[in-house]
Design an enzyme around this catalytic site. Structure first.
Site, PDB file in Angstrom:
ATOM      1  CE  LYS A 217     -14.264  -1.799  -1.699  1.00  0.00           C
ATOM      2  NZ  LYS A 217     -14.710  -2.579  -2.907  1.00  0.00           N
ATOM      3  CB  SER A 289     -15.867  -0.389  -5.502  1.00  0.00           C
ATOM      4  OG  SER A 289     -16.207  -1.463  -4.898  1.00  0.00           O
ATOM      5  CB  SER A 313     -15.453  -4.703  -6.827  1.00  0.00           C
ATOM      6  OG  SER A 313     -16.844  -3.766  -7.067  1.00  0.00           O
TER       7      SER A 313
END
Length: 598
Positions: A217, A289, A313
């Protein structure tokens, strides 16, 4: 407030400064106190804009606390001596902006006094090798779980370089559909893969992650490679050091192939390059996210990925994209070198195509680091050969009967019974759990204070009411007293969870039930989300509040998409989550199904 405190001029809003010229003038010093007199509140020089009783009357609507007319007169008359000086850190000549690496002095500890959360032993026993031959089809290799990929690499049935080329090619081919890649790290990946092959060929095998391509990420710092947070103001940001988790994966011999997308500043699935899409249903976002890790893992573009969670997330994109998300206990995995959204909530964890995969990654990235004051030593006790029979599985009866629970959730609960686990009813008080989010909003607004004050929020693509720009601005008006009370409430919730875990070994819950997502993120309990079956949806799903002007696509006939359940474990007891999850994964037998077109 000491009368010897330096004067400062407020840097309030232009409107307030224009409203009163006196704000621009140095305030007179207070009269000197006699020798030996202690500093007193309300004796500082007048600073900042003049505040009227009417301003307090309007502010009362925001904080829901009502003053009498006389109280307003007193508060307004004394504000510039007693309270305005407290803003010197932000507005005065001695302005101080803490570096992002500095955490608050108050630290959340999920372990309440008297608890003994950590397992007594530290061991990791993998599923025995099944001597599965390497498939002839590259697609079958790409979708294999990490646990199997590692066996092929270790046995030199496939080289890391070939596997890396395979994933790099898939990332380039399918990213135009998914928008899940922010930066492809081709040169680094091929260099790492070649090194891995040399080491493995000479007998220096580092472990199950050696030679395995992965994606991170894009809030994990990578030396010399952009780390953008998915946000326009940071798209050219290039760190000089690796995040600790990145370094640990490098040390384990893993191969970084891509920095994967996240919703801007770790919210939902829209970033400066577009919206990351769900491989199973390209008409909807991947959820956020950790959208890029979810989509890339589900589409067979990486061997595994690293996501992060503050309030859902990892759980949400794992659920929507049909992958396995392991959110570790708060403090188990250090966040040094990762973007800070909320010091007392942020967690880093693996997103994989299988339960055992997640534990293999967790083992490599766990352990304290001096750069993260909340990181702690911990043990991981996992034995893939130990049956799950006898484990007490707590569930909330009411939750299983209503949305968002589905027949898949209810069938999963019945499956625990069939596997010899013991379903056990549990309950929680009917408390206002959403009020804990005051802590999240306040900490997040503090983490990005400089961006907010400098006007950088205007650069973000998402400017709707439920996006960060509005929430960061609103958070400036939250009450500090309410923050403290929310923090005390958090401790009360942790005590309730301790009571529940005195009765059961783990919980099985609907993955996106609001209460449990909020509760367990704030208490710091670990979770494991895994695919349990499939459901039909007649409308695309979204992380964003409904917008009548932009309705979501509808489907007739409905579309078939994966559906996951979530297991919640005791603090630092991810090994038990793994035992139960592995048993359920084998019983469900649905992880082998893939999204079409990939």
């Amino acid at each position: 407030m000491s009368n010897s405190r330096r004067q400062f001029l407020s840097r309030a809003s232009a409107a307030l400064m224009a409203a009163t010229a006196s704000c621009r003038k140095p305030a007179p010093q207070s009269a000197a106190l006699p020798p030996g007199a202690p500093p007193a509140f309300g004796t500082a020089p007048d600073v900042g804009p003049i505040v009227s009783p009417g301003a307090f009357a309007e502010a009362e609507k925001l904080v829901q606390f009502e003053l009498s007319p006389a109280d307003r007169e007193t508060a307004a008359g004394n504000w510039r001596k007693s309270m305005a000086p407290l803003y010197e850190r932000r507005n005065g000549p001695r302005k101080f902006a803490p570096p992002p690496s500095v955490a608050p002095a108050s630290r959340w500890d999920p372990v309440i006094p008297g608890q003994q959360p950590r397992p007594g032993s530290d061991r990791f026993i993998r599923t025995p090798s099944a001597d599965t031959p390497l498939p002839a089809n590259d697609q079958d290799i790409a979708f294999a779980p990490l646990s199997q990929l590692s066996r092929w690499v270790e046995a030199r049935q496939i080289t890391s370089e070939r596997l890396t080329h395979l994933y790099l090619d898939r990332l380039e081919r399918f990213d135009p559909k998914l928008h899940c890649v922010i930066t492809l790290t081709r040169d680094l990946a091929l260099s790492q893969a070649q090194q891995a092959d040399r080491e493995i060929a000479t007998g220096r095998y580092r472990g199950p992650l050696h030679g395995i391509p992965w994606g991170g990420k894009d809030l994990l710092d990578t030396a010399g490679i952009p780390t953008t947070y998915g946000a326009e103001p940071y798209r050219n940001r290039v760190p000089t050091q690796d995040a600790v988790v990145v370094k640990r994966l490098h040390d384990a011999g893993a191969v970084l192939v891509a920095k994967l997308s996240l919703g801007a500043l770790a919210l939902n699935d829209i970033w400066f390059g577009g919206q990351t899409m769900n491989p199973w249903l390209l008409e909807e976002g991947a959820s956020g996210s950790s959208a890029g890790p979810g989509a890339a893992t589900a589409a067979g573009l990486v061997g595994f990925s690293i996501g992060s969670e503050t309030g859902g997330s990892i759980v949400s994109p794992s659920m929507r994209c049909g992958v396995t998300g392991l959110r570790p206990t708060y403090g188990r995995v250090p966040r040094t070198g990762a973007m800070t959204l909320c010091w007392s909530l942020d967690k880093l964890g693996p997103m994989t195509r299988g339960v055992e995969d997640g534990l293999l990654v967790l083992q490599a990235i766990s352990g304290p680091d001096a750069g993260d004051v909340s990181s702690v030593s911990s043990r991981l006790d996992f034995d893939a050969s130990t049956a799950a029979a006898g484990l007490r599985v707590g569930y909330f009866p009411g939750w299983m009967k209503e949305s968002p629970a589905t027949d898949v959730d209810r069938a999963a609960l019945e499956t625990t019974r069939q596997l010899g686990m013991v379903p056990t009813e549990v309950s929680l008080p009917d408390w206002p759990y959403d009020s804990l989010s005051l802590i999240l909003f306040a900490e997040a607004a503090a983490a990005f204070e400089e961006l907010t004050l400098a006007g950088g929020l205007k650069e973000l693509k998402a400017q709707v009411a439920d996006a960060w720009p509005n929430l960061f601005r609103q958070a400036r008006f939250l009450s500090a007293v309410d923050f403290v009370q929310a923090d005390r409430f958090r401790r009360s919730v942790a005590q309730e969870m301790a009571r529940i875990f005195a009765q059961v070994d783990l919980l099985l819950v609907p993955s996106l039930r609001d209460e449990i997502l909020t509760i367990t993120n704030f208490t710091g309990h670990p979770s494991l989300t895994l695919r349990a079956g499939f459901v039909d949806v007649s409308e695309a799903r979204s992380d964003w509040a409904p917008d009548p002007a932009h309705p979501l696509p509808k489907f007739s006939p409905p579309r078939r998409v994966p559906h996951g359940v979530t297991l919640i474990g005791r603090l630092f007891d991810e090994g038990v989550l793994g035992r139960a999850g592995l048993a359920l994964e084998r019983a469900f037998n649905v992880t082998g199904q893939r999204p079409s077109g990939f």
